[in-house]
Design a protein around this motif. Structure first.
Motif, PDB file in Angstrom:
ATOM      1  N   ALA A 108      17.027  59.015 -56.008  1.00 25.49           N
ATOM      2  CA  ALA A 108      18.340  58.530 -55.577  1.00 25.49           C
ATOM      3  C   ALA A 108      19.366  58.680 -56.697  1.00 25.49           C
ATOM      4  O   ALA A 108      20.526  59.047 -56.453  1.00 25.49           O
ATOM      5  N   LEU A 109      18.951  58.423 -57.917  1.00 19.90           N
ATOM      6  CA  LEU A 109      19.862  58.566 -59.058  1.00 19.90           C
ATOM      7  C   LEU A 109      20.270  60.026 -59.240  1.00 19.90           C
ATOM      8  O   LEU A 109      21.443  60.323 -59.531  1.00 19.90           O
ATOM      9  N   GLN A 110      19.325  60.932 -59.015  1.00 20.14           N
ATOM     10  CA  GLN A 110      19.622  62.350 -59.188  1.00 20.14           C
ATOM     11  C   GLN A 110      20.630  62.844 -58.145  1.00 20.14           C
ATOM     12  O   GLN A 110      21.491  63.684 -58.440  1.00 20.14           O
ATOM     13  N   ARG A 111      20.544  62.325 -56.955  1.00 19.66           N
ATOM     14  CA  ARG A 111      21.481  62.773 -55.913  1.00 19.66           C
ATOM     15  C   ARG A 111      22.756  61.933 -55.895  1.00 19.66           C
ATOM     16  O   ARG A 111      23.590  62.052 -54.977  1.00 19.66           O
ATOM     17  N   GLY A 112      22.937  61.066 -56.905  1.00 12.21           N
ATOM     18  CA  GLY A 112      24.188  60.324 -57.050  1.00 12.21           C
ATOM     19  C   GLY A 112      24.305  59.127 -56.138  1.00 12.21           C
ATOM     20  O   GLY A 112      25.413  58.812 -55.660  1.00 12.21           O
ATOM     21  N   ASP A 113      23.195  58.422 -55.903  1.00  6.28           N
ATOM     22  CA  ASP A 113      23.216  57.243 -55.028  1.00  6.28           C
ATOM     23  C   ASP A 113      22.697  56.040 -55.821  1.00  6.28           C
ATOM     24  O   ASP A 113      21.533  55.633 -55.676  1.00  6.28           O
ATOM     25  N   PRO A 114      23.559  55.451 -56.700  1.00 10.57           N
ATOM     26  CA  PRO A 114      23.103  54.343 -57.536  1.00 10.57           C
ATOM     27  C   PRO A 114      22.669  53.115 -56.737  1.00 10.57           C
ATOM     28  O   PRO A 114      21.792  52.362 -57.169  1.00 10.57           O
ATOM     29  N   LYS A 156      23.887  49.974 -63.008  1.00  7.37           N
ATOM     30  CA  LYS A 156      24.955  49.120 -62.478  1.00  7.37           C
ATOM     31  C   LYS A 156      26.246  49.314 -63.264  1.00  7.37           C
ATOM     32  O   LYS A 156      27.343  49.398 -62.670  1.00  7.37           O
ATOM     33  N   GLU A 157      26.133  49.387 -64.579  1.00  6.61           N
ATOM     34  CA  GLU A 157      27.317  49.607 -65.400  1.00  6.61           C
ATOM     35  C   GLU A 157      27.954  50.957 -65.084  1.00  6.61           C
ATOM     36  O   GLU A 157      29.182  51.080 -64.990  1.00  6.61           O
ATOM     37  N   GLY A 158      27.085  51.961 -64.926  1.00  6.56           N
ATOM     38  CA  GLY A 158      27.616  53.287 -64.591  1.00  6.56           C
ATOM     39  C   GLY A 158      28.305  53.304 -63.247  1.00  6.56           C
ATOM     40  O   GLY A 158      29.366  53.930 -63.072  1.00  6.56           O
ATOM     41  N   ALA A 159      27.728  52.599 -62.277  1.00  3.78           N
ATOM     42  CA  ALA A 159      28.338  52.551 -60.946  1.00  3.78           C
ATOM     43  C   ALA A 159      29.671  51.818 -60.993  1.00  3.78           C
ATOM     44  O   ALA A 159      30.650  52.218 -60.338  1.00  3.78           O
ATOM     45  N   SER A 160      29.739  50.734 -61.779  1.00  5.79           N
ATOM     46  CA  SER A 160      30.989  49.978 -61.896  1.00  5.79           C
ATOM     47  C   SER A 160      32.068  50.809 -62.564  1.00  5.79           C
ATOM     48  O   SER A 160      33.246  50.806 -62.151  1.00  5.79           O
ATOM     49  N   ALA A 161      31.667  51.526 -63.607  1.00  8.72           N
ATOM     50  CA  ALA A 161      32.645  52.357 -64.314  1.00  8.72           C
ATOM     51  C   ALA A 161      33.161  53.475 -63.425  1.00  8.72           C
ATOM     52  O   ALA A 161      34.334  53.861 -63.493  1.00  8.72           O
ATOM     53  N   ALA A 162      32.296  54.004 -62.565  1.00 10.35           N
ATOM     54  CA  ALA A 162      32.702  55.095 -61.679  1.00 10.35           C
ATOM     55  C   ALA A 162      33.647  54.611 -60.588  1.00 10.35           C
ATOM     56  O   ALA A 162      34.534  55.343 -60.133  1.00 10.35           O
ATOM     57  N   SER A 163      33.467  53.367 -60.145  1.00  5.32           N
ATOM     58  CA  SER A 163      34.306  52.852 -59.061  1.00  5.32           C
ATOM     59  C   SER A 163      35.634  52.299 -59.562  1.00  5.32           C
ATOM     60  O   SER A 163      36.585  52.171 -58.787  1.00  5.32           O
ATOM     61  N   ARG A 178       8.364  70.184 -61.952  1.00  4.58           N
ATOM     62  CA  ARG A 178       8.237  71.643 -61.982  1.00  4.58           C
ATOM     63  C   ARG A 178       9.533  72.318 -61.532  1.00  4.58           C
ATOM     64  O   ARG A 178       9.996  73.291 -62.155  1.00  4.58           O
ATOM     65  N   ASP A 179      10.145  71.792 -60.456  1.00  4.44           N
ATOM     66  CA  ASP A 179      11.338  72.416 -59.887  1.00  4.44           C
ATOM     67  C   ASP A 179      12.630  71.818 -60.453  1.00  4.44           C
ATOM     68  O   ASP A 179      13.729  72.270 -60.082  1.00  4.44           O
ATOM     69  N   ASN A 180      12.471  70.782 -61.285  1.00  2.00           N
ATOM     70  CA  ASN A 180      13.628  70.094 -61.867  1.00  2.00           C
ATOM     71  C   ASN A 180      14.554  69.541 -60.786  1.00  2.00           C
ATOM     72  O   ASN A 180      15.783  69.497 -60.939  1.00  2.00           O
ATOM     73  N   SER A 181      13.944  69.101 -59.679  1.00  2.00           N
ATOM     74  CA  SER A 181      14.733  68.547 -58.578  1.00  2.00           C
ATOM     75  C   SER A 181      13.824  67.797 -57.614  1.00  2.00           C
ATOM     76  O   SER A 181      12.691  68.201 -57.357  1.00  2.00           O
ATOM     77  N   PHE A 182      14.398  66.687 -57.078  1.00  2.00           N
ATOM     78  CA  PHE A 182      13.680  65.930 -56.051  1.00  2.00           C
ATOM     79  C   PHE A 182      14.030  66.411 -54.644  1.00  2.00           C
ATOM     80  O   PHE A 182      13.466  65.915 -53.660  1.00  2.00           O
ATOM     81  N   ALA A 183      14.944  67.328 -54.559  1.00  2.00           N
ATOM     82  CA  ALA A 183      15.399  67.780 -53.238  1.00  2.00           C
ATOM     83  C   ALA A 183      14.274  68.468 -52.485  1.00  2.00           C
ATOM     84  O   ALA A 183      13.438  69.156 -53.067  1.00  2.00           O
ATOM     85  N   GLY A 184      14.268  68.262 -51.171  1.00  2.00           N
ATOM     86  CA  GLY A 184      13.289  68.935 -50.344  1.00  2.00           C
ATOM     87  C   GLY A 184      11.955  68.217 -50.279  1.00  2.00           C
ATOM     88  O   GLY A 184      11.886  67.010 -50.001  1.00  2.00           O
TER      89      GLY A 184
END
Length: 299
Positions: free
Chosen positions: A246-252, A284-291, A213-219
């Protein structure tokens, strides 16, 4: 030819055999039986006449009594022999032409009439296997959604009369989620909270509805997921949504952590397990590419 057509043909053949059997059956003993009965009846009549004549000779009967008794015996003989002739005629087989006509009418007319009725009133297209290839999934989904909508309306009317029925609100919340009515689902979960708080899975699904509904897991959604996992660390919905949060807040790393725990609960080789394993691989691939660029920047 499909199974349905074969079954129909078998029933038609069986029906024809039952109907036509009496026409083919000819009781060869019928005529002989009638002749034996007729012969015995004549012998009985002769013995009756002989007794009457003996009574007249011995003066036990007068001539007038004899004549009356003889007339009665002859009338009885004529009536009984007549009945025998009628029975014999009834049991005679049909003549050749009559039998052929009857066989034609039943053997050809009956199947033809059944076929005409089926093509007029039935569904001939259903006999074609190509027309039965697969169920119409879209139509089935529409029907299911319509059924759920009807049940939801009935449940809404019930809850208007029973606003304190927390189990009813929980049922309504689940129905709203099924219909993707997340705003309504959240409101129903709130009213059903006394029931929701007892079950880790329901808490997780409440959190999921809030997040959509809020388009967010925050809060609050994240807080609810933490509560659900505290109650049951192996709750599948909570693990899945915790990984998504966790994925939404950038914590792979935490995404992989939660989803690996969920993957361990799934049946190896199942469609769900294959799908989740692929999602983990992509993370995992996304995290590797980012690092990688960060490592390249080091002197």
């Amino acid at each position: 030819m499909n199974t349905f057509a074969l079954i129909c043909a078998a029933f038609v053949v069986l029906s024809l055999l039952i109907l036509l059997y009496p026409l083919f059956r000819h009781d060869k003993n019928t005529a002989a039986d009638v002749d034996d009965v007729r012969r015995a009846r004549y012998q009985l009549h002769d013995s009756v006449v002989a007794e009457l004549q003996a009574d007249v000779a011995n003066a036990r009967l007068s001539e007038s009594e004899y004549a009356a008794s003889l007339a009665e015996a002859e009338a009885r003989l004529i009536a009984e022999v007549g009945r025998l002739e009628a029975v014999s005629d009834e049991k005679k087989p049909l003549s050749g032409k009559s039998q052929q006509l009857t066989l034609s009418l039943i053997g050809i007319g009956l199947p033809l009439l059944a076929a005409l009725l089926y093509f007029q009133l039935g569904n001939p297209a259903a006999l074609n296997p190509a027309n039965r290839a697969a169920p119409d999934v879209a139509a089935s989904a529409i029907v299911d959604a319509a059924k759920i909508e009807g049940m939801v309306k009935s449940l809404e009317a019930k809850m208007a009369l029973e606003p304190d029925n927390t189990k009813g609100w929980l049922m309504l919340a689940r129905s709203y989620r099924t219909l993707a009515r997340y705003d309504d689902a959240v409101k129903a979960y709130e009213k059903a909270w006394p029931e929701v708080q007892k079950d880790a899975g329901e808490i997780a699904r409440f959190a999921g509805s809030l997040a959509v509904r809020d388009n967010s897991f925050a809060g609050r959604p994240t807080q609810l997921l933490a509560k659900a996992l505290e109650m049951n660390a192996s709750e599948p919905d909570a693990l899945m949504l915790a990984g998504s949060a966790a994925l939404q807040r950038g914590d792979p790393a935490m995404t992989i952590y939660w989803w690996d725990k969920l993957l361990a609960l799934l049946e190896p080789g199942s469609e769900d397990a294959k799908w989740l394993a692929e999602e983990i691989r992509l993370v995992k691939e996304g995290a590797s590419a980012a690092s990688a660029p960060k490592q390249a920047e080091k002197p």
